[in-house]
Design a protein around this motif. Sequence first.
Motif, PDB file in Angstrom:
ATOM      1  N   ASP A 160       0.809  -1.221   0.000  1.00  0.00           N
ATOM      2  CA  ASP A 160       0.000   0.000   0.000  1.00  0.00           C
ATOM      3  C   ASP A 160       0.843   1.272   0.000  1.00  0.00           C
ATOM      4  N   GLU A 161       2.188   1.115  -0.123  1.00  0.00           N
ATOM      5  CA  GLU A 161       3.070   2.276  -0.174  1.00  0.00           C
ATOM      6  C   GLU A 161       3.840   2.368  -1.484  1.00  0.00           C
ATOM      7  N   ILE A 162       3.479   1.567  -2.475  1.00  0.00           N
ATOM      8  CA  ILE A 162       4.198   1.586  -3.743  1.00  0.00           C
ATOM      9  C   ILE A 162       3.244   1.997  -4.865  1.00  0.00           C
ATOM     10  N   GLN A 163       3.831   2.403  -5.965  1.00  0.00           N
ATOM     11  CA  GLN A 163       3.094   2.750  -7.191  1.00  0.00           C
ATOM     12  C   GLN A 163       3.727   1.965  -8.349  1.00  0.00           C
ATOM     13  N   TRP A 164       2.889   1.265  -9.082  1.00  0.00           N
ATOM     14  CA  TRP A 164       3.398   0.447 -10.190  1.00  0.00           C
ATOM     15  C   TRP A 164       2.827   0.962 -11.501  1.00  0.00           C
ATOM     16  N   ARG A 165       3.673   0.979 -12.521  1.00  0.00           N
ATOM     17  CA  ARG A 165       3.250   1.393 -13.866  1.00  0.00           C
ATOM     18  C   ARG A 165       4.170   0.735 -14.886  1.00  0.00           C
ATOM     19  N   HIS A 166       3.621   0.464 -16.093  1.00  0.00           N
ATOM     20  CA  HIS A 166       4.382  -0.145 -17.187  1.00  0.00           C
ATOM     21  C   HIS A 166       3.896   0.502 -18.486  1.00  0.00           C
ATOM     22  N   GLY A 169      -5.023   5.884 -15.026  1.00  0.00           N
ATOM     23  CA  GLY A 169      -4.143   5.968 -16.185  1.00  0.00           C
ATOM     24  C   GLY A 169      -3.294   4.730 -16.288  1.00  0.00           C
ATOM     25  N   GLU A 170      -1.959   4.900 -16.210  1.00  0.00           N
ATOM     26  CA  GLU A 170      -1.035   3.772 -16.223  1.00  0.00           C
ATOM     27  C   GLU A 170      -0.556   3.408 -14.823  1.00  0.00           C
ATOM     28  N   ASN A 171      -0.988   4.142 -13.790  1.00  0.00           N
ATOM     29  CA  ASN A 171      -0.541   3.926 -12.414  1.00  0.00           C
ATOM     30  C   ASN A 171      -1.555   3.064 -11.662  1.00  0.00           C
TER      31      ASN A 171
END
Length: 314
Positions: A10-16, A126-128
């Motif tokens: 719950d403290e990270i942000q992932w995007r590709h 979006g992508e996040n």
Amino acid sequence: MATTNEPPLDEIQWRHPGLAQSMQGIHSNSVLFYFAESPFFDRTSNNAVLTSQAMFNPTMFHLIQTRELFEGRLREMSGLEFIVAQEPAEMAPGTGTGVWVIRKQTRRKREPEDDISVHATYYVNGENIYMAPTLADILSYRMVTITSSLNKCFPAADKARIWSPSLGHVYKSTLNTTASRAQALESKGTTPMPEGQGGNNSKVTPESKKTNQPVLDSRLAEQSLIIHMQYGGEYMDENPITGKPGEFHLSSTGRKDKLQTLGLASLNTSLKGPTGPGLDKKDAKGDKTPKTPTGMPSKPRRRKSRAGTTPTSS
């Protein structure tokens, strides 16, 4: 064996971005498959099992073409699954918020409705992709913040409090205010010395006077307000009594006014005339109005007229 300290989910942000571009953007038919590549996805869920079966079974390939067919097949299965809970709100054709809500839940087949237990919620903006914190995490964070603030507040309050036999438990701000009032009264009552007699230390520049004037004004205003709150309903006499015991007199009139009052009283007595035991009461009262001297014609007296008769002069 070396262990890596990874941050909580719950403290990270992932995007590709590359994967999103290969899927022609994040839309209804690609959001679940884009989410399946993130670290939030569970490889043992029904989504992963159904996707691998459709990739190797041509008869099931159509299930991964649209999100409606894919989620319809998930609702027929029991176990862990990821489904879209909320879609972006369409404000106008072709526009929206762009936020997708995905839930991780366990489905148990029951009659007439399935039993569902929600484990976590995720947001795709979006992508996040983000993981929403749980209610327990939010409450625990708030409680820790409040406790930390109280732990800092109580020691500060204890340092500011002072006990004395005359005042009891007081705070430093109150003592500073009392000292400032006393200093203001002393500075108000003292007379400044001339510049030639005071020396170098007694000289006060105009700049320092201007600087201290607002502070002095605020202190005097505060003192005046406190006096008004304490003695606002009491009034002083217009003519206060002065003197020492046995010789009290009014300060506004004084003994001069008293002597003037006594002088006027004696003067009025002397104007009335002498009085004594040898004088008769008639003499003391004064002469009466003199009578008409003899020899002078007196006015004729008129008799009282009776009914039916005419008065005649005597």
